[in-house]
Design a protein around this motif. Structure first.
Motif, PDB file in Angstrom:
ATOM      1  N   GLY A 126       0.791  -1.227   0.000  1.00  0.00           N
ATOM      2  CA  GLY A 126       0.000   0.000   0.000  1.00  0.00           C
ATOM      3  C   GLY A 126       0.818   1.270   0.000  1.00  0.00           C
ATOM      4  N   TYR A 127       2.120   1.152  -0.304  1.00  0.00           N
ATOM      5  CA  TYR A 127       2.965   2.346  -0.271  1.00  0.00           C
ATOM      6  C   TYR A 127       2.621   3.340  -1.387  1.00  0.00           C
ATOM      7  CZ  TYR A 127       5.900  -0.155   3.089  1.00  0.00           C
ATOM      8  OH  TYR A 127       6.366  -0.833   4.181  1.00  0.00           O
ATOM      9  N   GLY A 128       2.160   2.841  -2.545  1.00  0.00           N
ATOM     10  CA  GLY A 128       1.788   3.744  -3.620  1.00  0.00           C
ATOM     11  C   GLY A 128       0.672   4.678  -3.198  1.00  0.00           C
ATOM     12  N   THR A 129      -0.317   4.132  -2.521  1.00  0.00           N
ATOM     13  CA  THR A 129      -1.423   4.939  -1.997  1.00  0.00           C
ATOM     14  C   THR A 129      -0.910   5.972  -1.007  1.00  0.00           C
ATOM     15  OG1 THR A 129      -2.997   3.123  -2.269  1.00  0.00           O
ATOM     16  CG2 THR A 129      -3.566   4.834  -0.653  1.00  0.00           C
ATOM     17  N   GLU A 130      -0.033   5.533  -0.129  1.00  0.00           N
ATOM     18  CA  GLU A 130       0.511   6.406   0.918  1.00  0.00           C
ATOM     19  C   GLU A 130       1.320   7.554   0.325  1.00  0.00           C
ATOM     20  OE1 GLU A 130       3.042   5.739   5.078  1.00  0.00           O
ATOM     21  OE2 GLU A 130       2.144   4.053   4.000  1.00  0.00           O
ATOM     22  N   ILE A 131       2.122   7.231  -0.696  1.00  0.00           N
ATOM     23  CA  ILE A 131       2.952   8.250  -1.339  1.00  0.00           C
ATOM     24  C   ILE A 131       2.087   9.243  -2.099  1.00  0.00           C
ATOM     25  CG2 ILE A 131       4.708   8.629  -3.114  1.00  0.00           C
ATOM     26  CD1 ILE A 131       5.828   5.815  -2.240  1.00  0.00           C
ATOM     27  N   MET A 132       1.085   8.743  -2.823  1.00  0.00           N
ATOM     28  CA  MET A 132       0.200   9.645  -3.560  1.00  0.00           C
ATOM     29  C   MET A 132      -0.523  10.591  -2.609  1.00  0.00           C
ATOM     30  SD  MET A 132      -2.968   8.817  -6.177  1.00  0.00           S
ATOM     31  CE  MET A 132      -1.888   8.416  -7.567  1.00  0.00           C
ATOM     32  N   LEU A 133      -1.045  10.063  -1.525  1.00  0.00           N
ATOM     33  CA  LEU A 133      -1.751  10.900  -0.553  1.00  0.00           C
ATOM     34  C   LEU A 133      -0.838  11.978   0.008  1.00  0.00           C
ATOM     35  CD1 LEU A 133      -4.188  11.559   1.244  1.00  0.00           C
ATOM     36  CD2 LEU A 133      -3.445   9.732   2.799  1.00  0.00           C
ATOM     37  N   GLY A 134       0.381  11.598   0.390  1.00  0.00           N
ATOM     38  CA  GLY A 134       1.294  12.563   0.990  1.00  0.00           C
ATOM     39  C   GLY A 134       1.802  13.598   0.013  1.00  0.00           C
ATOM     40  N   LEU A 135       2.230  13.167  -1.176  1.00  0.00           N
ATOM     41  CA  LEU A 135       2.868  14.096  -2.111  1.00  0.00           C
ATOM     42  C   LEU A 135       1.877  14.966  -2.862  1.00  0.00           C
ATOM     43  CD1 LEU A 135       5.932  12.299  -3.690  1.00  0.00           C
ATOM     44  CD2 LEU A 135       5.794  13.818  -1.721  1.00  0.00           C
ATOM     45  N   VAL A 136       0.779  14.377  -3.344  1.00  0.00           N
ATOM     46  CA  VAL A 136      -0.202  15.206  -4.036  1.00  0.00           C
ATOM     47  C   VAL A 136      -0.800  16.206  -3.056  1.00  0.00           C
ATOM     48  CG1 VAL A 136      -2.374  15.224  -5.324  1.00  0.00           C
ATOM     49  CG2 VAL A 136      -0.684  13.438  -5.765  1.00  0.00           C
ATOM     50  N   GLY A 137      -1.034  15.764  -1.831  1.00  0.00           N
ATOM     51  CA  GLY A 137      -1.525  16.696  -0.815  1.00  0.00           C
ATOM     52  C   GLY A 137      -0.559  17.842  -0.593  1.00  0.00           C
ATOM     53  N   TYR A 138       0.736  17.543  -0.587  1.00  0.00           N
ATOM     54  CA  TYR A 138       1.749  18.581  -0.370  1.00  0.00           C
ATOM     55  C   TYR A 138       1.724  19.633  -1.473  1.00  0.00           C
ATOM     56  CZ  TYR A 138       6.341  20.814  -0.273  1.00  0.00           C
ATOM     57  OH  TYR A 138       7.363  21.744  -0.285  1.00  0.00           O
ATOM     58  N   VAL A 139       1.762  19.198  -2.745  1.00  0.00           N
ATOM     59  CA  VAL A 139       1.852  20.196  -3.817  1.00  0.00           C
ATOM     60  C   VAL A 139       0.533  20.929  -4.034  1.00  0.00           C
ATOM     61  CG1 VAL A 139       3.761  19.058  -4.994  1.00  0.00           C
ATOM     62  CG2 VAL A 139       1.407  18.512  -5.670  1.00  0.00           C
TER      63      VAL A 139
END
Length: 224
Positions: A126-139
């Motif tokens: 589930g790391y892809g989900t976690e990374i998308m949530l964190g990074l897209v949220g950031y930008v």
């Protein structure tokens, strides 16, 4: 990178430059600016044929000097406020799992292109989900980006399935048809578009709900 024919004015509340170093933390991961000490481990990831199955254009037996040069090139591009290169670190074990970030970012046009290379041995967590949530949220929330493009290969069923199940619409070939966009050498590239505003609010809720299920299933450790 530009996905619009006009250049909107960035509100004063959003930055027009990128920080020298960036760190985004998620429940299990630390996504931080890539440093030279990462090169040896990144060589292992980038030289793995399974990990790079859908990135043949980047696959080779990488050496540390080659990886150092690649990372330095990305850091130089970040210094010009044109990309965000990050290393994926499993926080509990300090193990480097790959790279992620934004291959291109335009803080004036408010667009970005998201990408992720994750060690195949860390798949299914589930790391892809976690990374998308964190990074897209950031930008979107901190940098004011309005359009985030996800580019992947047509045969990358895992990535395509993830974004399609989340309801992210496909925009290929319109996106790649614009000047300067080539899919960075991917064979049969496919593009998806995440937009800020109501769409991101809905997508964020889906990602957060998915993360609750992932963490609830006890997926807290990186695979060795």
């Amino acid at each position: 990178m530009t996905t619009s024919t006009t250049t909107p004015t960035v509100p004063a509340s959003f930055p027009t430059t990128l920080p020298t170093t960036i760190t985004v933390t998620t429940p299990r991961l630390t996504l931080r600016t890539t440093v030279p000490a990462d090169s040896a481990r990144l060589c292992e990831v980038y030289s793995d044929p399974v990990t790079m199955l859908h990135l043949a254009c980047m696959y080779q037996p990488w050496t540390v000097p080659e990886m150092d040069a690649k990372c330095e090139e990305k850091r130089e591009k970040q210094s010009r406020h044109l990309c965000i290169p990050l290393t994926i670190v499993h926080t509990a074990t300090d193990r480097v799992l790959g790279t992620c970030g934004f291959r291109d970012i335009d803080l004036k046009a408010r667009t970005a292109e998201w990408g992720c290379i994750l060690d195949a041995e860390a798949g299914g967590m589930g790391y892809g989900t976690e990374i998308m949530l964190g990074l897209v949220g950031y930008v979107v929330e901190e940098l004011g980006v309005e359009e985030v493009v996800v580019v992947t290969g047509a045969k990358n069923v895992a990535m395509r399935g993830m974004v399609e199940r989340l309801g992210v619409p496909q925009v290929w070939p319109e996106y790649l048809g614009k000047p300067g966009q080539s899919g960075f050498g991917l064979e049969d590239p496919v593009c998806y578009m995440i937009k800020s505003g109501e769409f991101w609010t809905t997508l964020k809720a889906k990602l957060e709900a998915k993360m609750e299920r992932i963490l609830g299933n006890g997926k807290v450790q990186a695979k060795e």
